[in-house]
Design a protein around this motif. Structure first.
Motif, short mmCIF file in Angstrom:
data_model
loop_
_atom_site.label_atom_id
_atom_site.label_comp_id
_atom_site.label_asym_id
_atom_site.label_seq_id
_atom_site.Cartn_x
_atom_site.Cartn_y
_atom_site.Cartn_z
N LYS A 38 11.40 0.13 -2.08
CA LYS A 38 11.92 -0.18 -3.41
C LYS A 38 11.40 0.82 -4.44
CE LYS A 38 13.57 -4.08 -1.88
NZ LYS A 38 14.87 -3.97 -1.26
N GLU A 39 12.21 1.06 -5.45
CA GLU A 39 11.72 1.87 -6.57
C GLU A 39 11.43 0.96 -7.75
OE1 GLU A 39 13.52 5.56 -7.57
OE2 GLU A 39 11.92 5.92 -9.02
N GLY A 40 10.17 0.94 -8.17
CA GLY A 40 9.78 0.21 -9.37
C GLY A 40 9.55 1.21 -10.49
N GLY A 42 8.47 4.52 -10.25
CA GLY A 42 8.77 5.94 -10.01
C GLY A 42 7.63 6.87 -10.40
N GLU A 43 6.46 6.31 -10.66
CA GLU A 43 5.33 7.13 -11.15
C GLU A 43 4.04 6.88 -10.39
OE1 GLU A 43 4.99 6.02 -15.24
OE2 GLU A 43 6.70 7.25 -15.83
N GLY A 44 4.12 6.25 -9.23
CA GLY A 44 2.90 6.04 -8.45
C GLY A 44 2.04 4.89 -8.91
N GLU A 45 2.60 4.00 -9.75
CA GLU A 45 1.76 2.94 -10.33
C GLU A 45 1.98 1.56 -9.73
OE1 GLU A 45 -0.55 3.46 -12.60
OE2 GLU A 45 -0.08 5.58 -12.85
N CYS A 46 3.12 1.33 -9.07
CA CYS A 46 3.45 -0.07 -8.72
C CYS A 46 3.39 -0.39 -7.23
CB CYS A 46 4.83 -0.44 -9.25
SG CYS A 46 6.21 0.28 -8.31
N GLY A 47 3.46 0.60 -6.37
CA GLY A 47 3.37 0.35 -4.92
C GLY A 47 4.61 -0.21 -4.27
N ILE A 58 0.95 5.11 1.34
CA ILE A 58 1.27 6.21 0.41
C ILE A 58 2.50 5.80 -0.41
CG2 ILE A 58 2.00 8.64 0.23
CD1 ILE A 58 -0.65 8.60 1.58
N ASN A 59 2.47 6.09 -1.70
CA ASN A 59 3.62 5.83 -2.55
C ASN A 59 4.66 6.93 -2.36
OD1 ASN A 59 2.61 3.45 -3.64
ND2 ASN A 59 1.45 4.55 -5.20
N SER A 60 5.80 6.56 -1.81
CA SER A 60 6.78 7.59 -1.42
C SER A 60 7.47 8.22 -2.61
CB SER A 60 7.80 7.00 -0.45
OG SER A 60 8.52 5.94 -1.05
S1 FES Z 1 8.03 3.34 -7.41
FE1 FES Z 1 6.17 2.59 -8.27
S2 FES Z 1 4.65 3.60 -7.08
FE2 FES Z 1 6.50 4.45 -6.39
#
Ligand code: FES
Ligand code: FES
Length: 158
Positions: A38-40, A42-47, A58-60
């Motif tokens: 899933k994309e939440g 898009g900045e490496g913050e939500c997992g 790893i956050n893709s």
């Molecule tokens: S979409 Fe939130 S960490 Fe990748």
């Protein structure tokens, strides 16, 4: 310019023609149809976009596809085939840890990354392991309980 990139996804080797800097999350969803990622933020913050690369969470959304060519990648679709997934799925359901489910693929893979290196974690180790995964629904306690339950009931699997 697009390049042929070899990828090992969910136990299968694939070659895809893609721009080397394309984000792994986009390759997984757009090119390979793996919509469990899933994309939440898009900045490496939500997992929400987490996958396992060589067993690490790893956050893709932060990974350029070329940087992980030939690495072993697992998404929730591949992990679903395992007994470990079945145990986590049962425990998430019985602890009430799935509400909207948006965070669940990332949470399950975070649990796998933890339990595969520490089959009997403490509560604080579980909280630490899922600290990069945001859940808007559950308040985390049910997810923590589900992972502790999986380690108690299914510790032999890890
Ligand atoms: S979409 Fe939130 S960490 Fe990748
Ligand atoms: S269950 Fe909805 S975001 Fe976690």
């Amino acid at each position: 310019m697009d390049k042929m990139i070899p990828l090992k996804i969910n136990g299968n080797t694939k070659k895809i023609m893609v721009h080397p800097s394309k984000r792994l999350i986009d390759v997984l969803r757009d090119d390979l149809g793996l919509m469990g990622v899933k994309e939440g933020c898009g900045e490496g913050e939500c997992g929400a976009c987490a996958v396992l690369i060589e067993g690490k969470l790893i956050n893709s959304c932060l990974v350029a596809v070329e940087s992980i060519k030939n690495a072993e990648i697992y998404t929730i679709e591949g992990y679903k085939m395992t007994k470990r997934y079945a145990m986590l799925d049962e425990c998430f359901a019985s602890a009430g840890a799935v509400q909207c489910g948006f965070c669940t693929p990332g949470m399950i893979l975070a649990a796998e990354a933890l339990l595969s290196s520490n089959a009997m974690p403490t509560e604080s180790e579980v909280r630490d392991a899922i600290s990069g995964n945001l859940c808007r629904c559950t308040g985390y306690n049910m997810i923590v309980e589900a992972i502790l339950m999986a380690s108690r009931k299914g510790g032999y699997l890890w």
